[in-house]
Write a protein that holds these residues in place. Sequence first.
Motif, short mmCIF file in Angstrom:
data_model
loop_
_atom_site.label_atom_id
_atom_site.label_comp_id
_atom_site.label_asym_id
_atom_site.label_seq_id
_atom_site.Cartn_x
_atom_site.Cartn_y
_atom_site.Cartn_z
N VAL A 1 0.90 -1.50 -0.05
CA VAL A 1 -0.56 -0.12 -0.15
C VAL A 1 1.09 1.09 0.20
CG1 VAL A 1 -1.62 1.36 1.44
CG2 VAL A 1 -1.69 -1.36 1.02
N HIS A 2 1.32 2.29 -0.62
CA HIS A 2 1.20 3.13 -1.06
C HIS A 2 0.64 4.13 -0.26
CE1 HIS A 2 2.90 7.02 -3.07
NE2 HIS A 2 4.20 6.38 -3.52
N PHE A 3 1.36 5.73 -0.03
CA PHE A 3 1.08 6.87 1.25
C PHE A 3 -0.24 6.94 0.74
CE2 PHE A 3 0.94 10.75 1.86
CZ PHE A 3 0.70 11.21 3.05
N ASN A 4 -0.09 7.83 -1.06
CA ASN A 4 -1.37 7.87 -1.41
C ASN A 4 -2.71 7.52 -1.49
OD1 ASN A 4 0.41 9.71 -2.48
ND2 ASN A 4 1.03 9.18 -4.47
N PHE A 5 -2.76 6.30 -1.29
CA PHE A 5 -3.43 5.67 -1.15
C PHE A 5 -4.37 4.98 -0.15
CE2 PHE A 5 -5.94 1.23 -0.45
CZ PHE A 5 -6.89 0.49 -1.24
N LEU A 6 -4.11 5.73 1.20
CA LEU A 6 -4.40 5.74 2.73
C LEU A 6 -4.48 7.47 2.78
CD1 LEU A 6 -2.52 3.29 4.73
CD2 LEU A 6 -4.84 3.30 3.85
N ILE B 1 -5.03 -11.33 9.58
CA ILE B 1 -5.07 -12.75 8.16
C ILE B 1 -6.21 -12.62 7.22
CG2 ILE B 1 -4.57 -15.54 7.84
CD1 ILE B 1 -2.48 -15.21 8.90
N PRO B 2 -7.62 -12.84 7.99
CA PRO B 2 -8.74 -12.91 7.56
C PRO B 2 -9.18 -10.86 6.79
CG PRO B 2 -8.48 -13.96 9.90
CD PRO B 2 -7.26 -13.28 9.77
N LEU B 3 -8.47 -10.71 7.72
CA LEU B 3 -9.02 -9.14 6.47
C LEU B 3 -8.37 -9.78 5.46
CD1 LEU B 3 -9.02 -6.44 9.51
CD2 LEU B 3 -10.62 -6.99 8.08
N LEU B 4 -6.83 -9.57 5.38
CA LEU B 4 -5.93 -9.37 4.35
C LEU B 4 -6.59 -10.39 3.35
CD1 LEU B 4 -2.34 -9.33 6.55
CD2 LEU B 4 -3.92 -7.19 5.30
N GLU B 5 -7.18 -11.55 3.53
CA GLU B 5 -7.04 -12.79 3.31
C GLU B 5 -8.75 -11.75 1.94
OE1 GLU B 5 -6.70 -16.73 4.50
OE2 GLU B 5 -8.28 -15.96 5.18
N GLU B 6 -9.86 -11.12 3.21
CA GLU B 6 -10.49 -10.52 2.03
C GLU B 6 -9.90 -9.45 1.13
OE1 GLU B 6 -14.59 -7.85 2.89
OE2 GLU B 6 -13.33 -8.95 4.95
N VAL B 7 -9.19 -8.97 1.90
CA VAL B 7 -8.24 -7.25 0.29
C VAL B 7 -8.03 -8.65 -1.10
CG1 VAL B 7 -6.77 -5.64 0.30
CG2 VAL B 7 -7.21 -6.61 2.33
N ARG B 8 -7.18 -10.01 -0.26
CA ARG B 8 -6.44 -10.80 -1.94
C ARG B 8 -7.47 -11.19 -2.32
NH1 ARG B 8 -5.65 -16.25 0.00
NH2 ARG B 8 -7.81 -16.19 0.46
N ASP B 9 -9.02 -11.54 -1.68
CA ASP B 9 -9.94 -11.86 -2.25
C ASP B 9 -10.69 -10.77 -3.17
OD1 ASP B 9 -9.51 -14.34 -1.49
OD2 ASP B 9 -10.97 -14.01 -0.55
N MET C 1 -13.37 0.55 -2.74
CA MET C 1 -13.51 1.61 -1.76
C MET C 1 -13.52 0.11 -0.51
SD MET C 1 -16.84 4.03 -2.39
CE MET C 1 -17.41 2.29 -3.45
N LEU C 2 -13.93 -1.16 -0.64
CA LEU C 2 -14.10 -1.84 0.81
C LEU C 2 -12.65 -2.16 0.69
CD1 LEU C 2 -16.61 -4.31 -1.26
CD2 LEU C 2 -16.86 -3.02 1.03
N ILE C 3 -11.30 -2.35 -0.33
CA ILE C 3 -10.30 -2.72 0.39
C ILE C 3 -9.79 -1.39 0.78
CG2 ILE C 3 -8.06 -2.95 -0.81
CD1 ILE C 3 -9.01 -4.32 -2.82
N LYS C 4 -10.07 0.32 0.16
CA LYS C 4 -9.34 0.73 1.49
C LYS C 4 -10.09 0.60 3.13
CE LYS C 4 -8.05 4.76 0.07
NZ LYS C 4 -7.90 6.25 -0.89
N ALA C 5 -11.34 0.82 2.82
CA ALA C 5 -12.35 0.43 4.89
C ALA C 5 -10.77 -1.08 5.14
CB ALA C 5 -13.31 -0.32 4.07
N ARG C 6 -10.80 -1.58 4.68
CA ARG C 6 -10.37 -2.81 5.29
C ARG C 6 -8.84 -2.66 5.16
NH1 ARG C 6 -14.51 -3.44 4.78
NH2 ARG C 6 -15.83 -5.45 4.41
#
Length: 311
Positions: free
Chosen positions: A107-112, A150-158, A169-174
Amino acid sequence: MKKTLELLEPIGEPVSQDMKEKLTHGSRQFRMSVHVTKVPPMNNLVLYSHWHEELELLFMVKGAAKFHVGQEKMVVQSGEVVFIQPNMLHSAIRLNQEEIIFCAVLVHFNFLSSLENDQIQQQYVFPLFLNNRRYPLLIKRELEEKLRLIPLLEEVRDLYQQEAHGYEMLIKARMFEVLCRLEKCAAEYPPTGLPGQSRGGNSSMLAKKTLAYVQQNYSKRITLSDMAQQVNMSPSYFCRFMKKQFDLSPMDFLNEYRISEAVSLLETTDKKIMEISGMTGFSNVNRFTEMFKKTYGCRPMDYRKRLRQNR
């Protein structure tokens, strides 16, 4: 659907002259990416030495590896997470012949960051990317059971793979939820308590310079004095420095890099063993074979045959 499963195999020159990773993580409009990597049993190298501007959260799906992050060395097993801060030099090697699979979220600074310098940005995002926010480098299973990252990161992966409408938006929220959970243990790691950062910044820069020199000159004759001169150290002090930074002597480090380049040539070309030996800086083919067998447990020709049979 995005392809994220990658075999760890030669990708040309993966890093620049200062060892910054060349791979682009995401796009200018969406500055994050997810990479799932499978490491074949024959590969001793799990992750080449490199650094990048992005924050990285890497979790081990299967197997175990020895990671080197900054000046810290750690064994990472399945179910554990490595927290790699921006611009931190890191690498990994295998521990045994078990298959290794890991997932990395970058994740880059600009993303967050926000357009407005709000409280979230001041209190959490800026300190995180300026290395003023401290989290544990290794989140072991016991701590992971409490944080449930890990469950959150797995959700980001999916989400990243499936690209359903609104997934950005969901990835940023996670990712913000991941950082929120990490805050639970941030107080235990004060700004001066993490080795290899503020106290080791100069060492990290010198390590990057050494890596860059080896990358650019491995095919030539290189002496201990040549390497030490690049970072203005005496040979004896440079030996201690390399042992601390990479857990290897300077010449072992050089030979390991040469062997990794030789493996790339064995896998991607039909060049003769003697030719590969000369191209990777070994004085003679017997020395090359000896060093290769020490690293991979077999001769270069046997390695190539086994690789072709597996394919």
